[in-house]
Design a protein around this motif. Structure first.
Motif, PDB file in Angstrom:
ATOM      1  N   ARG B 295      -8.636  12.988  17.424  1.00 27.54           N
ATOM      2  CA  ARG B 295      -8.533  14.058  16.347  1.00 27.54           C
ATOM      3  C   ARG B 295      -8.322  15.329  17.023  1.00 27.54           C
ATOM      4  O   ARG B 295      -8.207  15.430  18.260  1.00 27.54           O
ATOM      5  CB  ARG B 295      -9.898  14.187  15.535  1.00 27.54           C
ATOM      6  N   LYS B 296      -7.541  16.084  16.163  1.00 30.46           N
ATOM      7  CA  LYS B 296      -7.115  17.379  16.979  1.00 30.46           C
ATOM      8  C   LYS B 296      -7.779  18.643  16.073  1.00 30.46           C
ATOM      9  O   LYS B 296      -7.536  18.623  14.849  1.00 30.46           O
ATOM     10  CB  LYS B 296      -5.623  17.595  16.836  1.00 30.46           C
ATOM     11  N   PHE B 336     -16.674  14.141  13.700  1.00 28.87           N
ATOM     12  CA  PHE B 336     -15.166  13.549  13.665  1.00 28.87           C
ATOM     13  C   PHE B 336     -15.387  12.119  14.205  1.00 28.87           C
ATOM     14  O   PHE B 336     -14.768  10.935  13.879  1.00 28.87           O
ATOM     15  CB  PHE B 336     -14.412  13.769  14.865  1.00 28.87           C
ATOM     16  N   SER B 338     -15.181  10.434  16.588  1.00 23.90           N
ATOM     17  CA  SER B 338     -14.118  10.353  17.430  1.00 23.90           C
ATOM     18  C   SER B 338     -13.897  11.161  18.679  1.00 23.90           C
ATOM     19  O   SER B 338     -14.384  12.319  18.530  1.00 23.90           O
ATOM     20  CB  SER B 338     -12.799  10.348  16.893  1.00 23.90           C
ATOM     21  N   VAL B 340     -12.087  14.138  20.257  1.00 20.36           N
ATOM     22  CA  VAL B 340     -11.356  15.192  19.725  1.00 20.36           C
ATOM     23  C   VAL B 340     -10.666  16.199  20.709  1.00 20.36           C
ATOM     24  O   VAL B 340     -11.443  16.630  21.580  1.00 20.36           O
ATOM     25  CB  VAL B 340     -12.230  15.778  18.756  1.00 20.36           C
TER      26      VAL B 340
END
Lengths: 452, 452
Positions: B295-296, B336, B338, B340
């Motif tokens: 993710r960003k 998230f 995830s 990131v």
């Protein structure tokens, strides 16, 4: 895309419009057209960009100076009948950053001495681009060689409390304020140094993994201003348990030949450049190395050969003494016409950890001599017999501070172990023909010289 | 032969007599027979050697102690129905070197603290054998990843005259006698340091080769005694010309996933050990990293997420400020789920060379946060605009001594350039689940600790 991608699949791009970015190596502007030689770093050879009055910014493009970065959109024209098998006809050229007239590296021949002073720019020249691509490719080849054989890569420590070679010439590492000298108050609580070798640490790991290698920076504070000395250089040090001096030489020979083969296979353009502009006998010499087994001779017999040689040496060869450069040269170039392993050296001119031979006079040491570079590799079988190692250290008045663990390895199941060290820069010099170590290190460190 | 060679082609050696050499991991001697677990370093799992009264030296073999090196000649018995699919029935066992009763690493569970004090012997335990094999395999994978993409490996200098991060905390390197402080008389004629980053030098090479990477030791004299700090550690720093922050993140994500894949493919035994004995959620966590895009989020938006989170933090999240460990953990583990990328950081908490965004407040910086390890990677797009770089250095009262060449790169055709740094040990910790950096460095260097 990159120029390398383009050239790898050139046919496919014929008559296609592509975009390249890179740096201008030269710009020959005529009245109504011009030629830019573009290099994007992915390949040694430049790509010719043709431009003409069709460009909306033709006048600006005419003035683009050497070193500038540009983006080019253009059509690929294949010219298989010519030496330069393609060119790009530009439809758009964007100037990213003009390098200006003062860019130090112009499209002419500069001396290597001058370029050393421009260490941050010199990889933009053909020669240094080729040298540092070679260095990168061969560094990877070193890893590939050992990993394929199941060797474990050990990143041995750089800061150390011991002098692995027992030769002094170590840099001190400190966080004390200038002038303070109470190392007990220092970061590590004692005086510590930059490592001169990863061998001792590699030996500990060889007694766990069997076959290991190091590949990292090593240091000498030796005040030598010669073409072959640097204060900081990279070493490769394999260490193999259950392996004697013969096994050691086998691996060394295989490695040297492997690296030369990789250079021929992966760097044809670069090798051609070195052969044309650095040393016209280079490729012949390297092919000669590949084509036959390396020779082996005992140090004593090498001295006999030198004494009997029909040649006047400046330094007389002597039993029990080291070889001079001229002796090495005679052995590799005149007598053996081949790389040669010199084995079984007098113990008094070799390091304390080398295994004593049954004659009590020589040790199981080996140097590999090659034409051009002289000593490329130095190695030995290690003294695994605790009592003999301790006796030798006593004879040399060595204390065991900081290396008691190394000695203890012999107690705790320590087996036969052999290894060697190869200065990576020496190998690069051997493969490229370059004679000054300052030209194969990105930012070389030598006495009074630590710029950049 | 080696145990690895044997196991790779086990069927072939059924009922054949072979010779193995290695170290004894345990020896269970019964009255008329016994079992030795042998390890020769080429494989994590031990090989069982069965011996009995047929051995002429049965009584000596019964007494062989843990850590000893032996040579075994014996017949291979395949036992495919059992978990341990083969064993060796010894016809001859030679004791090369008995380790004695005082060998510090006995066949029982030792604490990691104890084993750190036996750094030269600990790779002979299962856990450290697995860790350092992983380190070797992943070090090679790093090279493979970049070389396959045509990146040039730059061995950037270790001794340097500049402070790349502008953060202080550098070790001085000197050949002066203790207490002397006139650096003009020192080896290099001035005060020099151990490098904290290869980035500045890599940038110079990226402006010649387009894509480059460094992989070498870096140093901090920071007096931090934490599980994640060491004074000496290895860094990987790719640098790419003609590449912006998005391209930077693409390469970073691809590299992290590649290294995890290599660990799963090449180190199944080791990964199983880590998952069983170090961290039971390890393999799940790593698979989760592999299975979806990272993710960003912009730093500003990350702070908003934290402020709106239904969670009490010890440190309040604040716009313009750095993230605390607890914030990182919330973002990766809770929000998230995830890895990131946090982008566009406030300029005041990032380094001088990062590219100013159009808002004049943030810079094109990125940190990659991952579950468990927190910040794994830090990078940025570099400020290529000379006047903005110089302005920023003035604001920070930085002088250009030693980095005038770095600034000049912007003059001489300097283009867009991006890169990141990954601490190699952090990556090893992430992949193995090991929580203390001292356990993934062969001979770790920390405050007051430079043994071996």
């Amino acid at each position: 895309m990159t120029i390398k991608e383009l050239t790898l699949d050139l046919e496919k791009y014929g008559d296609k419009t592509i975009t390249l970015s890179g740096w201008v190596r030269s710009n020959r502007a005529q009245k109504e057209f011009g030629f830019i030689m573009l290099n994007d770093g992915t390949k040694l050879t430049n790509t010719q960009i043709v431009y003409d009055l069709d460009l909306s910014n033709f006048k600006d493009v005419q003035k683009i100076s050497v070193g500038s970065s540009i983006k080019v959109i253009g059509k690929v024209y294949l010219t298989p009948e010519r030496k330069q098998t393609y060119e790009i006809k530009a439809s758009e050229i964007t100037i990213i950053k003009d390098a200006g007239e003062n860019f130090p590296i112009q499209a002419k021949r500069h001396t290597r001495e001058f370029l050393r002073e421009q260490a941050y720019l010199r990889p933009r020249t053909n020669l240094y681009n080729a040298i540092f691509r070679t260095r990168s490719v061969l560094a990877f080849a070193v890893h590939q060689f050992f990993q394929d054989k199941g060797f474990i890569y050990v990143q041995s420590p750089i800061i150390t409390s011991n002098d692995g070679e027992g030769a002094g010439e170590m840099f001190t590492v400190t966080a004390l304020k200038p002038g303070e000298k109470d190392f007990s108050k220092d970061f590590f609580g004692k005086e510590v140094f930059l490592t001169v070798t990863g061998q001792l640490h590699a030996e500990a790991y060889a007694q766990a993994f069997r076959n290991v290698y190091t590949f990292g920076p090593t240091f000498r504070s030796e005040n030598s201003n010669t073409p072959t000395h640097a204060a900081e250089f990279w070493m490769i040090e394999p260490e193999m348990a259950f392996c004697d001096l013969n096994g050691n030489m086998e691996i060394a020979e295989e490695m040297v030949k492997y690296l030369i083969k990789v250079a021929f296979e992966k760097l044809p353009e670069e090798m051609e450049l070195f052969n044309n502009f650095v040393d016209k006998s280079l490729i012949d010499r390297l092919e000669n190395v590949l084509n036959k087994p390396f020779r082996k001779v005992k140090h004593h017999d090498a001295i006999t050969i030198l004494k009997e040689a029909n040649q006047k040496f400046e330094y007389l060869p002597e039993y029990g003494k080291d070889l001079a450069k001229e002796h090495e040269k005679y052995l590799t170039d005149v007598h053996f016409k081949s790389p040669v392993f010199i084995t079984d050296w007098p113990k008094d001119i070799k390091a304390f950890y080398m295994r004593l031979n049954d004659d009590n006079e020589t040790v199981a040491a080996v140097d590999l001599l090659v034409s051009g570079s002289g000593e490329l590799i130095g190695g030995s079988q290690r003294e695994e017999r605790l009592e003999l190692l301790e006796k030798r250290m006593q004879e040399l008045n060595m204390h065991s501070d900081g290396i008691d663990w190394y000695i203890k390895l012999r107690k705790y199941g320590g087996t036969t172990s052999s290894g060697f060290g190869m200065g990576f820069e020496r190998m690069i010099m051997f493969v490229t023909g370059i004679e000054n170590i300052r030209d194969v290190i990105s930012f070389p460190r030598t006495p009074k010289n630590c710029d950049y």
